[in-house]
Design a protein around this motif. Sequence first.
Motif, PDB file in Angstrom:
ATOM      1  N   LEU A 197      31.486 -20.091  47.131  1.00  0.00           N
ATOM      2  CA  LEU A 197      30.722 -19.015  47.768  1.00  0.00           C
ATOM      3  C   LEU A 197      31.531 -18.326  48.860  1.00  0.00           C
ATOM      4  CD1 LEU A 197      27.180 -20.659  48.003  1.00  0.00           C
ATOM      5  CD2 LEU A 197      27.946 -18.890  46.396  1.00  0.00           C
ATOM      6  N   ALA A 198      32.385 -19.095  49.556  1.00  0.00           N
ATOM      7  CA  ALA A 198      33.211 -18.492  50.617  1.00  0.00           C
ATOM      8  C   ALA A 198      34.118 -17.416  50.015  1.00  0.00           C
ATOM      9  CB  ALA A 198      34.036 -19.582  51.306  1.00  0.00           C
ATOM     10  N   VAL A 199      34.651 -17.686  48.822  1.00  0.00           N
ATOM     11  CA  VAL A 199      35.515 -16.712  48.139  1.00  0.00           C
ATOM     12  C   VAL A 199      34.681 -15.487  47.731  1.00  0.00           C
ATOM     13  CG1 VAL A 199      36.956 -16.360  46.086  1.00  0.00           C
ATOM     14  CG2 VAL A 199      37.044 -18.548  47.305  1.00  0.00           C
ATOM     15  N   GLU A 200      33.470 -15.749  47.200  1.00  0.00           N
ATOM     16  CA  GLU A 200      32.622 -14.644  46.746  1.00  0.00           C
ATOM     17  C   GLU A 200      32.134 -13.802  47.927  1.00  0.00           C
ATOM     18  OE1 GLU A 200      29.535 -15.926  44.056  1.00  0.00           O
ATOM     19  OE2 GLU A 200      30.944 -17.088  42.857  1.00  0.00           O
ATOM     20  N   SER A 201      31.821 -14.460  49.049  1.00  0.00           N
ATOM     21  CA  SER A 201      31.379 -13.729  50.249  1.00  0.00           C
ATOM     22  C   SER A 201      32.481 -12.792  50.726  1.00  0.00           C
ATOM     23  CB  SER A 201      31.041 -14.688  51.395  1.00  0.00           C
ATOM     24  OG  SER A 201      29.941 -15.464  51.060  1.00  0.00           O
ATOM     25  N   ALA A 202      33.725 -13.298  50.685  1.00  0.00           N
ATOM     26  CA  ALA A 202      34.869 -12.482  51.114  1.00  0.00           C
ATOM     27  C   ALA A 202      35.013 -11.265  50.201  1.00  0.00           C
ATOM     28  CB  ALA A 202      36.141 -13.326  51.111  1.00  0.00           C
ATOM     29  N   ALA A 203      34.737 -11.447  48.911  1.00  0.00           N
ATOM     30  CA  ALA A 203      34.829 -10.324  47.960  1.00  0.00           C
ATOM     31  C   ALA A 203      33.746  -9.281  48.251  1.00  0.00           C
ATOM     32  CB  ALA A 203      34.709 -10.838  46.524  1.00  0.00           C
ATOM     33  N   VAL A 204      32.548  -9.747  48.620  1.00  0.00           N
ATOM     34  CA  VAL A 204      31.462  -8.821  48.970  1.00  0.00           C
ATOM     35  C   VAL A 204      31.848  -8.028  50.225  1.00  0.00           C
ATOM     36  CG1 VAL A 204      29.052  -8.646  49.769  1.00  0.00           C
ATOM     37  CG2 VAL A 204      29.624 -10.233  47.927  1.00  0.00           C
ATOM     38  N   LEU A 205      32.393  -8.746  51.207  1.00  0.00           N
ATOM     39  CA  LEU A 205      32.808  -8.096  52.457  1.00  0.00           C
ATOM     40  C   LEU A 205      33.889  -7.052  52.171  1.00  0.00           C
ATOM     41  CD1 LEU A 205      32.782  -7.941  55.579  1.00  0.00           C
ATOM     42  CD2 LEU A 205      34.416  -9.841  55.610  1.00  0.00           C
ATOM     43  N   ALA A 206      34.851  -7.412  51.327  1.00  0.00           N
ATOM     44  CA  ALA A 206      35.944  -6.484  51.014  1.00  0.00           C
ATOM     45  C   ALA A 206      35.402  -5.229  50.319  1.00  0.00           C
ATOM     46  CB  ALA A 206      36.975  -7.176  50.121  1.00  0.00           C
ATOM     47  N   LYS A 207      34.397  -5.410  49.464  1.00  0.00           N
ATOM     48  CA  LYS A 207      33.893  -4.260  48.707  1.00  0.00           C
ATOM     49  C   LYS A 207      32.948  -3.385  49.532  1.00  0.00           C
ATOM     50  CE  LYS A 207      31.778  -2.420  44.686  1.00  0.00           C
ATOM     51  NZ  LYS A 207      30.962  -2.552  43.521  1.00  0.00           N
ATOM     52  N   THR A 208      32.076  -4.035  50.342  1.00  0.00           N
ATOM     53  CA  THR A 208      30.986  -3.275  50.981  1.00  0.00           C
ATOM     54  C   THR A 208      31.171  -3.106  52.479  1.00  0.00           C
ATOM     55  OG1 THR A 208      29.705  -5.266  51.455  1.00  0.00           O
ATOM     56  CG2 THR A 208      29.358  -4.235  49.289  1.00  0.00           C
ATOM     57  N   GLY A 209      32.057  -3.886  53.089  1.00  0.00           N
ATOM     58  CA  GLY A 209      32.215  -3.829  54.549  1.00  0.00           C
ATOM     59  C   GLY A 209      31.187  -4.670  55.282  1.00  0.00           C
ATOM     60  N   VAL A 210      30.258  -5.336  54.546  1.00  0.00           N
ATOM     61  CA  VAL A 210      29.306  -6.253  55.199  1.00  0.00           C
ATOM     62  C   VAL A 210      29.315  -7.594  54.492  1.00  0.00           C
ATOM     63  CG1 VAL A 210      27.665  -4.563  56.178  1.00  0.00           C
ATOM     64  CG2 VAL A 210      27.344  -5.382  53.847  1.00  0.00           C
ATOM     65  N   LYS A 211      29.116  -8.654  55.312  1.00  0.00           N
ATOM     66  CA  LYS A 211      29.013 -10.000  54.736  1.00  0.00           C
ATOM     67  C   LYS A 211      27.645 -10.159  54.083  1.00  0.00           C
ATOM     68  CE  LYS A 211      31.602 -12.655  58.203  1.00  0.00           C
ATOM     69  NZ  LYS A 211      31.471 -13.720  59.192  1.00  0.00           N
ATOM     70  N   PRO A 212      27.490 -11.074  53.121  1.00  0.00           N
ATOM     71  CA  PRO A 212      26.135 -11.443  52.700  1.00  0.00           C
ATOM     72  C   PRO A 212      25.366 -11.933  53.930  1.00  0.00           C
ATOM     73  CG  PRO A 212      27.765 -12.403  51.212  1.00  0.00           C
ATOM     74  CD  PRO A 212      28.525 -11.818  52.370  1.00  0.00           C
ATOM     75  N   GLY A 213      24.114 -11.504  54.076  1.00  0.00           N
ATOM     76  CA  GLY A 213      23.356 -11.825  55.296  1.00  0.00           C
ATOM     77  C   GLY A 213      22.080 -12.588  54.996  1.00  0.00           C
ATOM     78  N   LEU A 214      21.839 -13.641  55.779  1.00  0.00           N
ATOM     79  CA  LEU A 214      20.616 -14.447  55.621  1.00  0.00           C
ATOM     80  C   LEU A 214      19.838 -14.429  56.933  1.00  0.00           C
ATOM     81  CD1 LEU A 214      18.928 -16.608  53.968  1.00  0.00           C
ATOM     82  CD2 LEU A 214      20.389 -18.348  55.030  1.00  0.00           C
ATOM     83  N   ALA A 215      18.569 -13.997  56.867  1.00  0.00           N
ATOM     84  CA  ALA A 215      17.692 -14.076  58.042  1.00  0.00           C
ATOM     85  C   ALA A 215      16.967 -15.411  57.994  1.00  0.00           C
ATOM     86  CB  ALA A 215      16.689 -12.938  58.025  1.00  0.00           C
ATOM     87  N   THR A 216      17.050 -16.174  59.083  1.00  0.00           N
ATOM     88  CA  THR A 216      16.304 -17.440  59.145  1.00  0.00           C
ATOM     89  C   THR A 216      15.171 -17.278  60.155  1.00  0.00           C
ATOM     90  OG1 THR A 216      17.821 -18.319  60.808  1.00  0.00           O
ATOM     91  CG2 THR A 216      18.313 -18.843  58.533  1.00  0.00           C
TER      92      THR A 216
END
Length: 286
Positions: free
Chosen positions: A19-38
């Motif tokens: 998931l760390a690799v996939e999160s980095a790919a999302v950040l690279a593509k969109t400029g935002v990290k995957p976000g979780l509200a708790t």
Amino acid sequence: MGARLIDGKALAQQVRDRLAVESAAVLAKTGVKPGLATILVGDDPASHQYVKSKQKASEAAGIYIDDHKLSASTTQAELLALIEKMNADSKIHGILVQLPLPKHIDSRVVLEAVSPDKDADGFHPYNFGRLVEGNPVFEACTPKGVIKMLESTGVGIEGKRAVVLGRSNIVGKPLALMLLQRNATVTICHSKTKDLPAVCREADLLLVAIGKAKFVTADMVKEGAVVIDVGTNRWTDGKLCGDVDFEPVSQKAGWISPVPGGVGPMTIAMLLANTVESAKRMAGML
Ligand code: NAP
């Protein structure tokens, strides 16, 4: 011990690394990290500990956390207003409302207020309905984790006799549907099931989620079966234990998951996986 161990802790670590690799790919593509509200309401120490563990694991997997700790006197309207805000926030891809909620708040209303598109826990009736249809989007984290653990054994699910002990909406029922979708022949047992040991003995895959310490004994298990224990209980000595009597059952089963270190870490890993999947979906990466 004859059975091979299904190590949920090690599997969860593998999931988080991916998931760390996939999160980095999302950040690279969109400029935002995957976000979780708790969102946590009240002072229950166990709930605080659960949320802390989920946040720590999320951050290690490159997920941005938006943390909301609300007092026990928070009204339902205030909580719904916060959820509405998170539903509209483009930095948030998953929303976790930690249960149980205080008694004056209707959990059903709150869980249905979470957008089905950000339902990282998979509890919204829309997502439950998609699972019933055999076309899931967000799947509930605990049963999803159990499926990953089953898959890790290489034993296979298709055509197997699967017996699920427990029929709760968060574990037993969705797990039975996920097994059915993978072509197992599924039996669901509950507190009114007659001759439960005989039904359990038919199981190639025995999945246990009833909340009764060491309830499943060796005489209820078929030789060589895969046994996964969802239960989280305290034994008389105060130690954490599952619904399965681990030592004797592990002499008979082919594979077995421990408590702690089994389903618990995988449940958390699946919450993160749902959040990253949601971010990828929203970014058009799925
Ligand atoms: P739940 O809502 O209390 O449901 C328990 C289910 O077990 C019910 O369907 C009940 O039957 C059945 N049951 C109870 N006693 C039984 C018996 N003697 N024989 C056969 N069936 C029996 O529980 P849950 O929320 O699904 O949780 C189950 C366990 O898993 C708990 O220990 C919980 O702490 C644990 N859990 C762990 C995780 C994790 O991440 N590790 C996540 C969720 C839950 P009826 O429907 O007939 O009452």
